[in-house]
Design a protein around this motif. Structure first.
Motif, PDB file in Angstrom:
ATOM      1  N   ILE A 133       0.841  -1.191   0.000  1.00 48.84           N
ATOM      2  CA  ILE A 133       0.000   0.000   0.000  1.00 48.84           C
ATOM      3  C   ILE A 133       0.879   1.245   0.000  1.00 48.84           C
ATOM      4  O   ILE A 133       0.584   2.233  -0.682  1.00 48.84           O
ATOM      5  N   ALA A 134       1.970   1.198   0.743  1.00 48.36           N
ATOM      6  CA  ALA A 134       2.901   2.331   0.792  1.00 48.36           C
ATOM      7  C   ALA A 134       3.476   2.626  -0.587  1.00 48.36           C
ATOM      8  O   ALA A 134       3.624   3.791  -0.969  1.00 48.36           O
ATOM      9  N   LEU A 135       3.785   1.588  -1.345  1.00 52.42           N
ATOM     10  CA  LEU A 135       4.325   1.794  -2.691  1.00 52.42           C
ATOM     11  C   LEU A 135       3.288   2.441  -3.614  1.00 52.42           C
ATOM     12  O   LEU A 135       3.638   3.274  -4.455  1.00 52.42           O
ATOM     13  N   VAL A 136       2.026   2.085  -3.430  1.00 53.46           N
ATOM     14  CA  VAL A 136       0.950   2.726  -4.207  1.00 53.46           C
ATOM     15  C   VAL A 136       0.851   4.201  -3.811  1.00 53.46           C
ATOM     16  O   VAL A 136       0.718   5.081  -4.670  1.00 53.46           O
ATOM     17  N   LYS A 137       0.935   4.467  -2.520  1.00 54.53           N
ATOM     18  CA  LYS A 137       0.876   5.850  -2.034  1.00 54.53           C
ATOM     19  C   LYS A 137       2.091   6.649  -2.534  1.00 54.53           C
ATOM     20  O   LYS A 137       1.968   7.827  -2.871  1.00 54.53           O
ATOM     21  N   LEU A 138       3.246   6.016  -2.610  1.00 55.49           N
ATOM     22  CA  LEU A 138       4.439   6.673  -3.139  1.00 55.49           C
ATOM     23  C   LEU A 138       4.234   7.033  -4.611  1.00 55.49           C
ATOM     24  O   LEU A 138       4.629   8.120  -5.048  1.00 55.49           O
ATOM     25  N   GLU A 139       3.615   6.130  -5.347  1.00 62.40           N
ATOM     26  CA  GLU A 139       3.318   6.414  -6.763  1.00 62.40           C
ATOM     27  C   GLU A 139       2.416   7.650  -6.870  1.00 62.40           C
ATOM     28  O   GLU A 139       2.624   8.512  -7.724  1.00 62.40           O
ATOM     29  N   LYS A 140       1.432   7.747  -5.989  1.00 65.30           N
ATOM     30  CA  LYS A 140       0.554   8.927  -5.984  1.00 65.30           C
ATOM     31  C   LYS A 140       1.353  10.182  -5.636  1.00 65.30           C
ATOM     32  O   LYS A 140       1.144  11.238  -6.238  1.00 65.30           O
ATOM     33  N   LEU A 141       2.253  10.060  -4.668  1.00 66.73           N
ATOM     34  CA  LEU A 141       3.092  11.213  -4.318  1.00 66.73           C
ATOM     35  C   LEU A 141       3.939  11.665  -5.503  1.00 66.73           C
ATOM     36  O   LEU A 141       4.156  12.858  -5.692  1.00 66.73           O
ATOM     37  N   SER A 142       4.406  10.710  -6.293  1.00 72.41           N
ATOM     38  CA  SER A 142       5.221  11.076  -7.451  1.00 72.41           C
ATOM     39  C   SER A 142       4.399  11.851  -8.477  1.00 72.41           C
ATOM     40  O   SER A 142       4.947  12.655  -9.230  1.00 72.41           O
ATOM     41  N   LEU A 143       3.084  11.628  -8.484  1.00 70.81           N
ATOM     42  CA  LEU A 143       2.203  12.364  -9.393  1.00 70.81           C
ATOM     43  C   LEU A 143       1.813  13.725  -8.834  1.00 70.81           C
ATOM     44  O   LEU A 143       1.779  14.717  -9.558  1.00 70.81           O
ATOM     45  N   TYR A 144       1.497  13.777  -7.540  1.00 70.52           N
ATOM     46  CA  TYR A 144       1.015  15.011  -6.914  1.00 70.52           C
ATOM     47  C   TYR A 144       2.137  15.951  -6.502  1.00 70.52           C
ATOM     48  O   TYR A 144       1.973  17.164  -6.529  1.00 70.52           O
ATOM     49  N   GLY A 145       3.256  15.389  -6.069  1.00 66.68           N
ATOM     50  CA  GLY A 145       4.351  16.209  -5.552  1.00 66.68           C
ATOM     51  C   GLY A 145       5.328  16.588  -6.638  1.00 66.68           C
ATOM     52  O   GLY A 145       5.249  16.131  -7.771  1.00 66.68           O
ATOM     53  N   ARG A 146       6.269  17.411  -6.265  1.00 64.85           N
ATOM     54  CA  ARG A 146       7.306  17.856  -7.210  1.00 64.85           C
ATOM     55  C   ARG A 146       8.648  17.264  -6.794  1.00 64.85           C
ATOM     56  O   ARG A 146       9.601  17.980  -6.498  1.00 64.85           O
ATOM     57  N   TYR A 147       8.695  15.947  -6.768  1.00 57.39           N
ATOM     58  CA  TYR A 147       9.899  15.260  -6.316  1.00 57.39           C
ATOM     59  C   TYR A 147      10.774  14.887  -7.505  1.00 57.39           C
ATOM     60  O   TYR A 147      10.264  14.500  -8.560  1.00 57.39           O
ATOM     61  N   LYS A 148      12.061  14.958  -7.292  1.00 58.49           N
ATOM     62  CA  LYS A 148      12.998  14.469  -8.307  1.00 58.49           C
ATOM     63  C   LYS A 148      12.923  12.953  -8.337  1.00 58.49           C
ATOM     64  O   LYS A 148      12.628  12.308  -7.330  1.00 58.49           O
ATOM     65  N   LYS A 149      13.223  12.397  -9.494  1.00 62.13           N
ATOM     66  CA  LYS A 149      13.146  10.944  -9.685  1.00 62.13           C
ATOM     67  C   LYS A 149      14.020  10.201  -8.678  1.00 62.13           C
ATOM     68  O   LYS A 149      13.615   9.177  -8.132  1.00 62.13           O
ATOM     69  N   ARG A 150      15.182  10.721  -8.377  1.00 58.97           N
ATOM     70  CA  ARG A 150      16.086  10.039  -7.438  1.00 58.97           C
ATOM     71  C   ARG A 150      15.489   9.955  -6.034  1.00 58.97           C
ATOM     72  O   ARG A 150      15.733   9.004  -5.305  1.00 58.97           O
ATOM     73  N   ILE A 151      14.698  10.941  -5.639  1.00 62.62           N
ATOM     74  CA  ILE A 151      14.056  10.928  -4.319  1.00 62.62           C
ATOM     75  C   ILE A 151      12.981   9.844  -4.276  1.00 62.62           C
ATOM     76  O   ILE A 151      12.892   9.082  -3.310  1.00 62.62           O
ATOM     77  N   ILE A 152      12.183   9.754  -5.339  1.00 60.57           N
ATOM     78  CA  ILE A 152      11.150   8.710  -5.426  1.00 60.57           C
ATOM     79  C   ILE A 152      11.802   7.331  -5.464  1.00 60.57           C
ATOM     80  O   ILE A 152      11.368   6.402  -4.774  1.00 60.57           O
ATOM     81  N   ASP A 153      12.864   7.191  -6.243  1.00 59.05           N
ATOM     82  CA  ASP A 153      13.571   5.899  -6.340  1.00 59.05           C
ATOM     83  C   ASP A 153      14.159   5.490  -4.992  1.00 59.05           C
ATOM     84  O   ASP A 153      14.081   4.328  -4.593  1.00 59.05           O
ATOM     85  N   ASP A 154      14.752   6.444  -4.273  1.00 62.00           N
ATOM     86  CA  ASP A 154      15.311   6.159  -2.958  1.00 62.00           C
ATOM     87  C   ASP A 154      14.210   5.742  -1.980  1.00 62.00           C
ATOM     88  O   ASP A 154      14.383   4.793  -1.212  1.00 62.00           O
ATOM     89  N   ALA A 155      13.086   6.435  -2.019  1.00 63.08           N
ATOM     90  CA  ALA A 155      11.963   6.094  -1.125  1.00 63.08           C
ATOM     91  C   ALA A 155      11.428   4.702  -1.447  1.00 63.08           C
ATOM     92  O   ALA A 155      11.138   3.915  -0.537  1.00 63.08           O
ATOM     93  N   ALA A 156      11.313   4.380  -2.737  1.00 65.46           N
ATOM     94  CA  ALA A 156      10.837   3.048  -3.135  1.00 65.46           C
ATOM     95  C   ALA A 156      11.787   1.970  -2.623  1.00 65.46           C
ATOM     96  O   ALA A 156      11.348   0.936  -2.103  1.00 65.46           O
ATOM     97  N   LYS A 157      13.073   2.222  -2.734  1.00 60.50           N
ATOM     98  CA  LYS A 157      14.073   1.272  -2.237  1.00 60.50           C
ATOM     99  C   LYS A 157      13.925   1.067  -0.726  1.00 60.50           C
ATOM    100  O   LYS A 157      13.938  -0.069  -0.234  1.00 60.50           O
ATOM    101  N   ARG A 158      13.743   2.154  -0.001  1.00 56.44           N
ATOM    102  CA  ARG A 158      13.561   2.057   1.463  1.00 56.44           C
ATOM    103  C   ARG A 158      12.277   1.300   1.810  1.00 56.44           C
ATOM    104  O   ARG A 158      12.271   0.506   2.748  1.00 56.44           O
ATOM    105  N   LEU A 159      11.216   1.589   1.070  1.00 56.99           N
ATOM    106  CA  LEU A 159       9.940   0.908   1.349  1.00 56.99           C
ATOM    107  C   LEU A 159      10.005  -0.579   1.051  1.00 56.99           C
ATOM    108  O   LEU A 159       9.319  -1.373   1.679  1.00 56.99           O
ATOM    109  N   LYS A 160      10.844  -0.933   0.106  1.00 55.03           N
ATOM    110  CA  LYS A 160      11.002  -2.345  -0.240  1.00 55.03           C
ATOM    111  C   LYS A 160      11.973  -3.068   0.694  1.00 55.03           C
ATOM    112  O   LYS A 160      12.189  -4.264   0.553  1.00 55.03           O
ATOM    113  N   GLY A 161      12.569  -2.312   1.616  1.00 55.10           N
ATOM    114  CA  GLY A 161      13.454  -2.943   2.594  1.00 55.10           C
ATOM    115  C   GLY A 161      14.917  -2.703   2.377  1.00 55.10           C
ATOM    116  O   GLY A 161      15.746  -3.186   3.144  1.00 55.10           O
ATOM    117  N   GLY A 162      15.287  -1.946   1.358  1.00 58.17           N
ATOM    118  CA  GLY A 162      16.696  -1.637   1.137  1.00 58.17           C
ATOM    119  C   GLY A 162      17.103  -0.407   1.914  1.00 58.17           C
ATOM    120  O   GLY A 162      16.291   0.296   2.476  1.00 58.17           O
TER     121      GLY A 162
END
Length: 163
Positions: free
Chosen positions: A133-162
Motif C-alpha cells: 500500500i505504501a508503494l501505491v501511495k508513493l506512486e501517488k506522491l510522485s504524481l502530486y508532488g514535485r519530487y525528483k526521480k532520485r528521491i522517489i527511487d530512494d523512497a521506493a528502495k527504502r519501502l522495499k526494505g533496502g
C-alpha cells in the motif's frame, strides 16, 4: 509529538490517504493562513483537513505578523510557508514541508523538517500501513508532488526494505 505543518505536506498527505493516520501519532499544528489555503475548497483533501480541524486532530494557531513578514522578505517564501516557519521557530518544533524554498530556509535556520515521503516511510516502518500500500501511495506522491526521480527511487528502495 507536535509538528507544525505547511500546506504542501498537509495536502499531499490528505491526497494519498495518510493524513488521518499521521494525525493519530502526531499533534498537527497549522497557522491560520495554511487553514485558509487548505480547508475551504470543495475537494476531498480540503474536507478531510476541515474534519480533522473540527475533531481537534489539527490545531490552528496564530503566527507573529512581524516574524512572518521578516521570513517572507528574507527567504522569498509565501505567506503560508512564512507563517508555518514562524510558528515552528517560536515553538521550537519541526516543520512538515514539501516546498523547496522553505526547506532551504529550514536548513539555514537549523529547523528540523520532514516531507510527506518521510511520513510515508515512517508509517510503513511503524507497521501503520502495509509496504504494498505504501508503494501505491508513493506512486501517488510522485504524481502530486514535485519530487525528483532520485528521491522517489530512494523512497521506493527504502519501502522495499533496502537502505
Amino acid at each position: 509529538m507536535e509538528i507544525v505543518f505547511d500546506s504542501s505536506t498537509l495536502i499531499l498527505l490528505a491526497k494519498i490517504g495518510l493524513l488521518g493516520i499521521v494525525s493519530e501519532d502526531v499533534q498537527i499544528i497549522i497557522p491560520k493562513k495554511v487553514k485558509a489555503e487548505c480547508a475551504h475548497k470543495d475537494m476531498f483533501d480540503a474536507k478531510l483537513i476541515s474534519a480533522l480541524i473540527n475533531h481537534r486532530k489539527i490545531e490552528v494557531a496564530v503566527a507573529n505578523k512581524e516574524a512572518v513578514d521578516r521570513l517572507c522578505r528574507d527567504f522569498r517564501i509565501h505567506a503560508g510557508e512564512s507563517e508555518a516557519l514562524a510558528l515552528a521557530l517560536k515553538r521550537q518544533l519541526p516543520l512538515a514541508v514539501d516546498d523547496l524554498p522553505t526547506i532551504k530556509a529550514c536548513k539555514i535556520l537549523n529547523i528540523k523538517f520532514a516531507t510527506a515521503i518521510h511520513f510515508l516511510i515512517n508509517s510503513t516502518g511503524n507497521g501503520k500501513i502495509d509496504r504494498d500500500i505504501a508503494l501505491v501511495k508513493l506512486e501517488k506522491l510522485s504524481l502530486y508532488g514535485r519530487y525528483k526521480k532520485r528521491i522517489i527511487d530512494d523512497a521506493a528502495k527504502r519501502l522495499k526494505g533496502g537502505k
